[in-house]
Design a protein around this motif. Sequence first.
Motif, PDB file in Angstrom:
ATOM      1  N   ALA A  38       0.818  -1.219   0.000  1.00 30.37           N
ATOM      2  CA  ALA A  38       0.000   0.000   0.000  1.00 30.37           C
ATOM      3  C   ALA A  38       0.846   1.261   0.000  1.00 30.37           C
ATOM      4  CB  ALA A  38      -0.938  -0.008   1.205  1.00 30.37           C
ATOM      5  N   ASN A  39       1.970   1.248   0.739  1.00 32.07           N
ATOM      6  CA  ASN A  39       2.782   2.466   0.801  1.00 32.07           C
ATOM      7  C   ASN A  39       3.890   2.503  -0.246  1.00 32.07           C
ATOM      8  OD1 ASN A  39       5.090   1.061   1.800  1.00 32.07           O
ATOM      9  ND2 ASN A  39       4.494   1.389   3.932  1.00 32.07           N
ATOM     10  N   GLY A  40       3.979   1.454  -1.076  1.00 33.47           N
ATOM     11  CA  GLY A  40       4.911   1.458  -2.198  1.00 33.47           C
ATOM     12  C   GLY A  40       6.292   0.924  -1.912  1.00 33.47           C
ATOM     13  N   SER A  41       6.571   0.521  -0.671  1.00 37.53           N
ATOM     14  CA  SER A  41       7.907   0.004  -0.365  1.00 37.53           C
ATOM     15  C   SER A  41       8.090  -1.440  -0.826  1.00 37.53           C
ATOM     16  CB  SER A  41       8.203   0.126   1.127  1.00 37.53           C
ATOM     17  OG  SER A  41       7.260  -0.585   1.903  1.00 37.53           O
ATOM     18  N   ILE A  42       6.992  -2.100  -1.198  1.00 38.89           N
ATOM     19  CA  ILE A  42       7.031  -3.415  -1.849  1.00 38.89           C
ATOM     20  C   ILE A  42       6.176  -3.345  -3.107  1.00 38.89           C
ATOM     21  CG2 ILE A  42       6.206  -5.813  -1.712  1.00 38.89           C
ATOM     22  CD1 ILE A  42       7.074  -5.906   1.171  1.00 38.89           C
ATOM     23  N   ALA A  43       6.694  -3.904  -4.191  1.00 38.54           N
ATOM     24  CA  ALA A  43       5.919  -4.056  -5.423  1.00 38.54           C
ATOM     25  C   ALA A  43       5.762  -5.541  -5.733  1.00 38.54           C
ATOM     26  CB  ALA A  43       6.606  -3.349  -6.586  1.00 38.54           C
ATOM     27  N   ILE A  44       4.595  -5.902  -6.249  1.00 41.64           N
ATOM     28  CA  ILE A  44       4.362  -7.270  -6.735  1.00 41.64           C
ATOM     29  C   ILE A  44       3.998  -7.158  -8.213  1.00 41.64           C
ATOM     30  CG2 ILE A  44       3.036  -9.404  -6.477  1.00 41.64           C
ATOM     31  CD1 ILE A  44       2.467  -8.627  -3.590  1.00 41.64           C
ATOM     32  N   PRO A  45       4.996  -7.185  -9.108  1.00 45.40           N
ATOM     33  CA  PRO A  45       4.707  -7.062 -10.539  1.00 45.40           C
ATOM     34  C   PRO A  45       3.901  -8.269 -11.029  1.00 45.40           C
ATOM     35  CG  PRO A  45       7.023  -6.582 -10.065  1.00 45.40           C
ATOM     36  CD  PRO A  45       6.445  -7.212  -8.837  1.00 45.40           C
ATOM     37  N   ALA A  46       2.689  -8.022 -11.464  1.00 46.65           N
ATOM     38  CA  ALA A  46       1.799  -9.131 -11.849  1.00 46.65           C
ATOM     39  C   ALA A  46       0.750  -8.632 -12.829  1.00 46.65           C
ATOM     40  CB  ALA A  46       1.132  -9.730 -10.605  1.00 46.65           C
ATOM     41  N   ASN A  47       1.103  -8.588 -14.098  1.00 45.47           N
ATOM     42  CA  ASN A  47       0.158  -8.182 -15.135  1.00 45.47           C
ATOM     43  C   ASN A  47      -1.040  -9.136 -15.146  1.00 45.47           C
ATOM     44  OD1 ASN A  47      -1.145  -7.980 -17.809  1.00 45.47           O
ATOM     45  ND2 ASN A  47       0.620  -6.747 -18.400  1.00 45.47           N
ATOM     46  N   LYS A  48      -2.213  -8.572 -15.269  1.00 43.91           N
ATOM     47  CA  LYS A  48      -3.445  -9.378 -15.259  1.00 43.91           C
ATOM     48  C   LYS A  48      -3.484 -10.403 -16.389  1.00 43.91           C
ATOM     49  CE  LYS A  48      -5.939  -5.488 -13.201  1.00 43.91           C
ATOM     50  NZ  LYS A  48      -6.907  -4.387 -13.431  1.00 43.91           N
ATOM     51  N   MET A 116       5.237 -18.940 -21.570  1.00 44.33           N
ATOM     52  CA  MET A 116       5.971 -20.048 -20.973  1.00 44.33           C
ATOM     53  C   MET A 116       6.598 -19.712 -19.631  1.00 44.33           C
ATOM     54  SD  MET A 116       9.439 -20.021 -23.344  1.00 44.33           S
ATOM     55  CE  MET A 116      10.236 -21.400 -22.543  1.00 44.33           C
ATOM     56  N   SER A 117       6.673 -18.442 -19.276  1.00 48.88           N
ATOM     57  CA  SER A 117       7.491 -18.047 -18.136  1.00 48.88           C
ATOM     58  C   SER A 117       6.693 -17.912 -16.844  1.00 48.88           C
ATOM     59  CB  SER A 117       8.191 -16.710 -18.421  1.00 48.88           C
ATOM     60  OG  SER A 117       8.929 -16.299 -17.285  1.00 48.88           O
ATOM     61  N   SER A 118       7.160 -18.612 -15.818  1.00 48.60           N
ATOM     62  CA  SER A 118       6.622 -18.412 -14.474  1.00 48.60           C
ATOM     63  C   SER A 118       7.294 -17.227 -13.789  1.00 48.60           C
ATOM     64  CB  SER A 118       6.835 -19.676 -13.632  1.00 48.60           C
ATOM     65  OG  SER A 118       8.216 -20.019 -13.594  1.00 48.60           O
ATOM     66  N   ALA A 119       8.442 -16.782 -14.330  1.00 49.67           N
ATOM     67  CA  ALA A 119       9.132 -15.598 -13.810  1.00 49.67           C
ATOM     68  C   ALA A 119       8.434 -14.347 -14.321  1.00 49.67           C
ATOM     69  CB  ALA A 119      10.589 -15.592 -14.261  1.00 49.67           C
ATOM     70  N   MET A 120       8.541 -13.262 -13.550  1.00 47.09           N
ATOM     71  CA  MET A 120       7.958 -12.004 -14.019  1.00 47.09           C
ATOM     72  C   MET A 120       8.751 -11.509 -15.226  1.00 47.09           C
ATOM     73  SD  MET A 120       8.924  -9.598 -10.762  1.00 47.09           S
ATOM     74  CE  MET A 120      10.431  -9.874  -9.814  1.00 47.09           C
ATOM     75  N   ILE A 121       8.043 -10.859 -16.149  1.00 49.67           N
ATOM     76  CA  ILE A 121       8.623 -10.428 -17.419  1.00 49.67           C
ATOM     77  C   ILE A 121       8.677  -8.912 -17.483  1.00 49.67           C
ATOM     78  CG2 ILE A 121       8.375 -10.445 -19.926  1.00 49.67           C
ATOM     79  CD1 ILE A 121       9.082 -13.166 -18.655  1.00 49.67           C
ATOM     80  N   GLY A 122       9.851  -8.416 -17.877  1.00 47.42           N
ATOM     81  CA  GLY A 122      10.014  -6.987 -18.099  1.00 47.42           C
ATOM     82  C   GLY A 122      10.408  -6.700 -19.537  1.00 47.42           C
ATOM     83  N   THR A 123      10.125  -5.487 -19.986  1.00 46.62           N
ATOM     84  CA  THR A 123      10.534  -5.051 -21.323  1.00 46.62           C
ATOM     85  C   THR A 123      10.952  -3.585 -21.270  1.00 46.62           C
ATOM     86  OG1 THR A 123       8.265  -4.416 -21.936  1.00 46.62           O
ATOM     87  CG2 THR A 123       8.991  -6.634 -22.568  1.00 46.62           C
ATOM     88  N   TYR A 218      -3.726  -2.539 -16.678  1.00 51.63           N
ATOM     89  CA  TYR A 218      -3.249  -3.924 -16.768  1.00 51.63           C
ATOM     90  C   TYR A 218      -2.429  -4.347 -15.551  1.00 51.63           C
ATOM     91  CZ  TYR A 218      -4.793  -3.405 -21.565  1.00 51.63           C
ATOM     92  OH  TYR A 218      -5.563  -3.174 -22.679  1.00 51.63           O
ATOM     93  N   ASP A 219      -2.267  -3.459 -14.596  1.00 49.04           N
ATOM     94  CA  ASP A 219      -1.397  -3.646 -13.431  1.00 49.04           C
ATOM     95  C   ASP A 219       0.031  -3.939 -13.871  1.00 49.04           C
ATOM     96  OD1 ASP A 219      -0.441  -3.704 -10.899  1.00 49.04           O
ATOM     97  OD2 ASP A 219      -1.558  -5.457 -10.226  1.00 49.04           O
ATOM     98  N   VAL A 220       0.564  -3.042 -14.677  1.00 48.66           N
ATOM     99  CA  VAL A 220       1.976  -3.079 -15.057  1.00 48.66           C
ATOM    100  C   VAL A 220       2.751  -2.249 -14.041  1.00 48.66           C
ATOM    101  CG1 VAL A 220       3.683  -2.382 -16.780  1.00 48.66           C
ATOM    102  CG2 VAL A 220       1.506  -3.383 -17.513  1.00 48.66           C
TER     103      VAL A 220
END
Length: 436
Positions: A38-48, A116-123, A218-220
């Motif tokens: 909530a306060n931004g000190s942790i992010a959970i990158p998880a595109n819908k 195919m990836s269970s890891a989070m993806i960045g671009t 998209y919760d990017v």
Amino acid sequence: MNYSTQMDAARKGIVTKEMEIVAKEEYMDINILMERVANGSIAIPANKNHKSLSPKGVGQGLSTKINVNLGISKDCPDIEPELEKVKKAIEMKAEAIMDLSSFGKTEEFRKRLVEMSSAMIGTVPIYDAVGFYDKELKDITAKEFLDVVRKHAIDGVDFMTIHAGINKETAEVFKRNKRLTNIVSRGGSLMYAWMQLNNAENPFFEYYDELLDICAEYDVTLSLGDALRPGSINDASDACQIKELITLGELTKRAWEKNVQIIIEGPGHMAIDEIQANMLLQKRLCHNAPFYVLGPIVTDVAPGYDHITSAIGGAIAATYGADFLCYVTPAEHLRLPNLEDMKEGIIASRIAAHAADIAKKIPKAREWDNKMSKARADIDWETMFNLSMDEEKARRYRKESMPENEDTCTMCGKMCAMRTMNKIMAGEDLNILREA
């Protein structure tokens, strides 16, 4: 209840399935995790739209994560070798994979990667823009840059590097403060070039609100790129780097107002004695947002060994606040890494991350080492192999040089300290020269 992003959910008191998974993996109380999201000190990158994702958290109190860079280019356009790297990177427990593709079948590669990836993806969308539109950089419009971002979001990308901090004001600071290596960020140099060629403001800065709307839909997670990161130890901690960091801190607050998760990207090349201060400065100026570092590479004179120079800096950086390490391979500054380069880079980064986790007293981090130490004391080879960060290499080294006695290795033979102490403490006779 409905929510747009993980941050929005946390602020509404909604525990998402992603939060539950992260809290369990990290041995963190769910309420503490939710408060930090909530306060931004942790992010959970998880595109819908990333359905195969195994979600990970990045930030305060969590284990240090590592990222692997992959992707096709004009000189190496074949998708299949890069997908083999993806499989190996996931097998080696990389938590994130960044697709840095800049030429060829980038859309096909990105979609297969996400699928195919269970890891989070960045671009880095600006890399893709030139090939996507088949236009020279100068001719791409602001709207087209944003459309590429939306395309990547629709495809399921979890976090994107956007160089929004190099605006006209920051660029003027760069012009006034001469550097040894100028701008070494690929995306940063492209954006600076676009601004100069068009005499225009950075479109990602000018239309930042529209960018945030795409991310929220998209919760990017927005990974605010450091266009002016130092590319040599000479340029570290200079006015250019710090000016951009101040701007990134301001952009962070604007993103959080729209419930968009933020990660801040950092150096770069940096002398060891500057790392701690830089980590503290970033956390202060960017309001304790998660910090993502490339290295830092602590000396400029070791091409072919930059996985080592990076791991040294990464361990120090993570100890003092960095949350996310971008791996560096032995091929850095020389060529596209091959599969073996990638493996070496991953292991070096994982060593750095784990060493820092011990220092940060991350739950269960030291326990892994204690188990290995116990196996060594017991001369329990199988347990040692199973606990090894690189089990294949440990087994291979043992097999390549087998000792005369199973309870030794070819370094010490029967003079092995573990063997000696085990026998003496058990009240047994010690045979070093005798066969029996």
